[in-house]
Design an enzyme around this catalytic site. Structure first.
Site, mmCIF file in Angstrom:
data_model
loop_
_atom_site.group_PDB
_atom_site.id
_atom_site.type_symbol
_atom_site.label_atom_id
_atom_site.label_comp_id
_atom_site.label_asym_id
_atom_site.label_seq_id
_atom_site.Cartn_x
_atom_site.Cartn_y
_atom_site.Cartn_z
ATOM 1 N N HIS A 1 0.805 -1.224 0.000
ATOM 2 C CA HIS A 1 0.000 0.000 0.000
ATOM 3 C C HIS A 1 0.848 1.288 0.000
ATOM 4 O O HIS A 1 0.689 2.109 -0.905
ATOM 5 C CB HIS A 1 -1.028 -0.047 1.147
ATOM 6 C CG HIS A 1 -1.671 1.259 1.433
ATOM 7 N ND1 HIS A 1 -2.537 1.871 0.541
ATOM 8 C CD2 HIS A 1 -1.553 2.118 2.481
ATOM 9 C CE1 HIS A 1 -2.926 3.034 1.048
ATOM 10 N NE2 HIS A 1 -2.348 3.202 2.220
ATOM 11 N N HIS B 1 3.799 7.030 5.202
ATOM 12 C CA HIS B 1 2.621 7.748 5.690
ATOM 13 C C HIS B 1 1.822 7.020 6.772
ATOM 14 O O HIS B 1 1.133 7.656 7.557
ATOM 15 C CB HIS B 1 1.703 8.180 4.531
ATOM 16 C CG HIS B 1 0.812 7.101 3.997
ATOM 17 N ND1 HIS B 1 1.215 6.215 3.015
ATOM 18 C CD2 HIS B 1 -0.459 6.756 4.296
ATOM 19 C CE1 HIS B 1 0.233 5.387 2.749
ATOM 20 N NE2 HIS B 1 -0.799 5.687 3.515
ATOM 21 N N ASP B 2 1.890 5.686 6.834
ATOM 22 C CA ASP B 2 1.125 4.959 7.852
ATOM 23 C C ASP B 2 1.994 4.472 9.020
ATOM 24 O O ASP B 2 1.519 3.722 9.877
ATOM 25 C CB ASP B 2 0.388 3.760 7.231
ATOM 26 C CG ASP B 2 -0.896 4.183 6.501
ATOM 27 O OD1 ASP B 2 -1.547 5.145 6.961
ATOM 28 O OD2 ASP B 2 -1.243 3.553 5.477
ATOM 29 N N GLU C 1 0.948 6.107 12.549
ATOM 30 C CA GLU C 1 -0.432 5.705 12.864
ATOM 31 C C GLU C 1 -0.552 4.208 13.168
ATOM 32 O O GLU C 1 -1.271 3.816 14.077
ATOM 33 C CB GLU C 1 -1.323 6.072 11.674
ATOM 34 C CG GLU C 1 -2.786 6.138 12.010
ATOM 35 C CD GLU C 1 -3.578 6.722 10.851
ATOM 36 O OE1 GLU C 1 -3.409 7.916 10.551
ATOM 37 O OE2 GLU C 1 -4.339 5.958 10.226
ATOM 38 N N ASP C 2 0.122 3.394 12.409
ATOM 39 C CA ASP C 2 -0.136 1.941 12.454
ATOM 40 C C ASP C 2 1.002 1.065 12.967
ATOM 41 O O ASP C 2 0.844 -0.156 13.009
ATOM 42 C CB ASP C 2 -0.518 1.437 11.051
ATOM 43 C CG ASP C 2 -1.837 2.035 10.564
ATOM 44 O OD1 ASP C 2 -2.637 2.456 11.422
ATOM 45 O OD2 ASP C 2 -2.054 2.089 9.339
ATOM 46 N N ASP D 1 -3.328 8.570 -1.221
ATOM 47 C CA ASP D 1 -3.778 7.533 -0.286
ATOM 48 C C ASP D 1 -5.251 7.188 -0.559
ATOM 49 O O ASP D 1 -5.627 6.001 -0.645
ATOM 50 C CB ASP D 1 -3.587 8.081 1.136
ATOM 51 C CG ASP D 1 -3.824 7.055 2.223
ATOM 52 O OD1 ASP D 1 -3.610 5.856 1.985
ATOM 53 O OD2 ASP D 1 -4.206 7.464 3.351
HETATM 54 P P1 NDP Z 1 -11.956 1.913 7.894
HETATM 55 O O1 NDP Z 1 -13.123 2.499 7.176
HETATM 56 O O2 NDP Z 1 -10.995 2.810 8.527
HETATM 57 O O3 NDP Z 1 -11.166 0.891 6.903
HETATM 58 C C1 NDP Z 1 -10.709 1.340 5.725
HETATM 59 C C2 NDP Z 1 -9.224 1.580 5.847
HETATM 60 O O4 NDP Z 1 -8.571 0.322 5.898
HETATM 61 C C3 NDP Z 1 -8.689 2.287 4.651
HETATM 62 O O5 NDP Z 1 -8.748 3.665 4.836
HETATM 63 C C4 NDP Z 1 -7.288 1.743 4.572
HETATM 64 O O6 NDP Z 1 -6.516 2.543 5.440
HETATM 65 C C5 NDP Z 1 -7.353 0.365 5.173
HETATM 66 N N1 NDP Z 1 -7.385 -0.806 4.278
HETATM 67 C C6 NDP Z 1 -6.769 -1.980 4.527
HETATM 68 N N2 NDP Z 1 -7.027 -2.861 3.568
HETATM 69 C C7 NDP Z 1 -7.828 -2.260 2.665
HETATM 70 C C8 NDP Z 1 -8.402 -2.703 1.435
HETATM 71 N N3 NDP Z 1 -8.205 -3.927 0.958
HETATM 72 N N4 NDP Z 1 -9.185 -1.827 0.765
HETATM 73 C C9 NDP Z 1 -9.379 -0.590 1.257
HETATM 74 N N5 NDP Z 1 -8.857 -0.114 2.421
HETATM 75 C C10 NDP Z 1 -8.067 -0.950 3.123
HETATM 76 O O7 NDP Z 1 -12.572 0.861 8.799
HETATM 77 P P2 NDP Z 1 -12.282 0.074 10.128
HETATM 78 O O8 NDP Z 1 -12.354 -1.381 9.769
HETATM 79 O O9 NDP Z 1 -11.120 0.522 10.863
HETATM 80 O O10 NDP Z 1 -13.683 0.433 10.851
HETATM 81 C C11 NDP Z 1 -14.047 1.564 11.600
HETATM 82 C C12 NDP Z 1 -15.030 2.546 10.928
HETATM 83 O O11 NDP Z 1 -15.951 1.879 10.060
HETATM 84 C C13 NDP Z 1 -15.901 3.292 11.911
HETATM 85 O O12 NDP Z 1 -16.013 4.651 11.474
HETATM 86 C C14 NDP Z 1 -17.258 2.607 11.899
HETATM 87 O O13 NDP Z 1 -18.309 3.510 12.177
HETATM 88 C C15 NDP Z 1 -17.325 2.129 10.486
HETATM 89 N N6 NDP Z 1 -18.070 0.851 10.379
HETATM 90 C C16 NDP Z 1 -19.074 0.715 9.444
HETATM 91 C C17 NDP Z 1 -19.746 -0.467 9.301
HETATM 92 C C18 NDP Z 1 -20.794 -0.607 8.236
HETATM 93 O O14 NDP Z 1 -21.225 -1.718 7.956
HETATM 94 N N7 NDP Z 1 -21.211 0.451 7.595
HETATM 95 C C19 NDP Z 1 -19.469 -1.623 10.168
HETATM 96 C C20 NDP Z 1 -18.387 -1.404 11.092
HETATM 97 C C21 NDP Z 1 -17.746 -0.203 11.167
HETATM 98 P P3 NDP Z 1 -4.965 2.986 5.218
HETATM 99 O O15 NDP Z 1 -4.894 4.031 4.174
HETATM 100 O O16 NDP Z 1 -4.630 3.501 6.579
HETATM 101 O O17 NDP Z 1 -4.271 1.760 4.843
HETATM 102 ZN ZN ZN Z 2 -2.707 4.696 3.720
#
Ligand code: NDP
Ligand code: ZN
Length: 184
Positions: free
Chosen positions: A38, A64-65, A68-69, A125
């Protein structure tokens, strides 16, 4: 722009540190892709699509991550890559002490106030994540959850506009494809 040995060294050091720190992490897709793919894609997006030629921006894209991670301290990034790279990474780092929903809301609020360089990283990103949601999505996400992610990223990107027209057009293109693919 003339690139010196120093620029290439910085990029290799950033790839190495990012690979090392993300080594036990995976993306959320069905294949559990190694996480390092990523940040490398984000850096590639900045360089190849966005035409970004500022080494600090490419390096910050690779890192960038990290804060945070992973267990990486600000001081480490400052020592290896300098204040400018650290400040870019911090600009795109969420405050992990806050609840998830609040962090997502703050990304929208803070987008307009970021520096132009940080806006470019954040935009790259979001492009990469929207493409991932389309082609290699988190394995357990429903179409509704994917759609919610797309709408949220569009709101963040609204605040990033004016930093790089090519990346902005690329986001719009990738978002349109994502919406089409996910709705059917
Ligand atoms: P996120 O929405 O933060 O997950 C998306 C993030 O995961 C991306 O920004 C990316 O971050 C990373 N990522 C890793 N793998 C992938 C991939 N294959 N494709 C895309 N993105 C990827 O969700 P979380 O799982 O942390 O959940 C928390 C949030 O989701 C809360 O706001 C909650 O309210 C909401 N939620 C909604 C639900 C629903 O059904 N609508 C259910 C549960 C939670 P990076 O750029 O950092 O890599
Ligand atoms: Zn990222």
């Amino acid at each position: 722009m003339h690139y010196t040995e120093h620029h290439i060294s910085m990029i290799l050091d950033a790839v190495k540190l990012s690979a090392e720190r993300h080594r036990n992490q995976r993306r959320k897709d069905a294949d559990a892709t190694p996480y390092i793919n990523h940040p490398v894609s984000v850096a590639e997006m900045l360089w190849k699509v966005g035409g970004v030629r500022d080494t600090n921006v490419i390096v910050a894209g690779l890192l960038h991550d990290l804060i945070e991670d992973t267990k990486t301290e600000s001081q480490e990034i400052r020592k290896l890559f300098g204040d400018q790279v650290l400040s870019l990474v911090l600009e795109v780092t969420d405050d992990k002490r806050l609840p998830k929903a609040e962090r997502k809301r703050l990304q929208i609020v803070h987008a307009t106030g970021l520096s132009t360089k940080a806006k470019q990283i954040k935009l790259a990103d979001k492009i990469c994540n929207v493409a991932d949601i389309t082609w290699t999505p988190p394995h357990n996400w429903t179409p509704q959850r994917k759609m919610e992610y797309l709408e949220w990223s569009a709101e963040v990107v609204a605040g990033l506009r004016g930093c790089n027209h090519i990346l902005e057009d690329e986001f719009d293109r990738v978002l349109a494809i994502a919406r089409e693919k996910i709705k059917d």
